[in-house]
Structure formats: C-alpha cells, structure tokens
Motif scaffolding. Structure first.
Motif: not given
Length: 231
Positions: A100-104, A118-131, A134-138
């Motif tokens: 998946s191009p969407l998955a971490p 375990r994963c690392v989220l990227g800027i493509a998963h960003e909501g507020p800058p740097g974070y 919230g939908g990604m957490s869900a």
C-alpha cells in the motif's frame, strides 16, 4: 467468524490460488512496488520543485498508471490472490500492507499481553505541522485492535471505537502501538489500545477502547461474497 484455516484454501475469492513459490514472488513484487510508491508519495508532499518539474513528473505518473490499469484490475470486495482473508496477510492494507502506498506500514509482533505494532508516520500522514492527523491514530488503533481479536482466535469487526488524545503524535518518530483483548461477552470482544513513542513507551499519547463483534457465518458471507467456500 471462524479462526483462520490451518491450510489456505485452494482458491481465494474464486481465483485459483498460486503455488507457494508464485505467491512468494508476487508478494515480493507487490512489496517492492509499494515501497517505491511510498517513497514517491513522500517526495511529492515534501518537494519544493518548480511547477514545470511537477507537470513533467505528473505526465510520467499518468503513463505508469496506464501500465498498471492495462493489465486488468480487481473489482470491489474481490480478495487479492496475495491475501489470506480473514486472519492472514493483507498486502494492500492501508495500515500494515507492504503493497500500500498509504501504509506506514506497521509491523505487528505478539507480546505477552497482546500485540505491539511499530511504525514511523511520514509527512504524508500529517495533520498539524510536525504531527500526525488524528484520524491516522484512529486507523492505526482500529487495525491493531482487530489484529488482537484475530490473534485471540476470533477475527471480528469494529462496532464502536472511542479514543482519547493525551498528546500529539509526532511524524518521523518511531511509534509503539499496543492492543489487547480485555474481555469477551459471547461474540463481542472488548479491546484496549494505545499509541506511544518507542522512546517513551509508558507515556500514552492516544488511548482507545473498542468493541468488536465476530459475525455469524451467514452475515460474513453476505458482507464478503468473494470468500472461499469452507468445507
């Protein structure tokens, strides 16, 4: 829902199942493409290239898309030949799928109290800058909590999910997602989950409580008509 079969069926959604060697080759190719697509997505959301470069790349991407669509595509609800559903690998999962191009994508391992991802989220998963959004957490928690149900022998579907956000989840940072089945009531499973950083695993940034239900066979067949027939 029945536990995963010990031996995969000869067909998956009506498509003849490939041999183990063919399946391994296909999964490797799917994972390689997924890896490069994730790199492309990351580059696309980070780039400060000029407009002309963006248009030039867009033309290339259109041609690549035509190559992928020209060889045929699966229909809605069709189970990919590289997947084992329910309870097995999902190559295109937007959370754990290496294709998946969407998955971490999240790597899931068992621990004494349940599962850890375990994963690392990227800027493509960003909501507020740097974070992270919230939908990604869900989505991360919903997926891992579902895996916890399957690991407990009862693949199930979410009927409720409640989250509490204790702090922002940073992108570009190794994360630890935990999930465990807290208790069961018939076909209902109550599941707890959390997200923390690997550096501070005891400080939860997000916590979740969910209820999953294992559907009966008739409901399962109605929801997923491409499921292989069971003996």
């Amino acid at each position: 829902m029945n536990p995963p079969l010990a031996e995969p069926p000869a067909t998956n959604g009506g498509t003849p199942r490939p041999t183990d060697e063919e399946l391994a080759r296909r999964r490797t190719a799917v994972g390689e493409l997924g890896h490069e697509l994730r790199a492309l997505v990351d580059a696309a959301v980070r780039t400060t290239a000029p407009d002309a470069t963006l248009r030039h790349v867009a033309d290339h991407v259109r041609r690549l898309t035509a190559e992928l669509t020209g060889g045929g595509q699966r229909v809605r609800a069709e189970i990919p030949a590289v997947d084992e559903f329910p309870g097995g690998p999902r190559m295109y999962s937007p959370v754990t799928g290496p294709g998946s191009p969407l998955a971490p994508p999240v790597e899931v391992v068992p621990e004494a109290a349940g599962l850890v991802g375990r994963c690392v989220l990227g800027i493509a998963h960003e909501g507020p800058p740097g974070y992270a959004h919230g939908g990604m957490s869900a989505m991360l928690l919903d997926e891992l909590m579902g895996h916890a149900c399957a690991a407990a022998g009862a693949p199930a579907m979410t009927i409720s999910l409640r989250l509490r956000y204790h702090g922002p989840v940073p992108v570009g940072t190794p994360l630890r997602i935990a999930a465990r089945v807290a208790r069961t009531e018939g076909r209902k499973l109550h599941v707890d989950g959390s997200i923390a950083t690997e550096a501070t695993p005891d400080t939860a940034l997000v916590t979740a409580e969910a209820v999953f239900v294992a559907p009966d066979p008739a409901r399962l067949r109605a929801l997923f008509p491409h499921l292989p027939a069971t003996p």
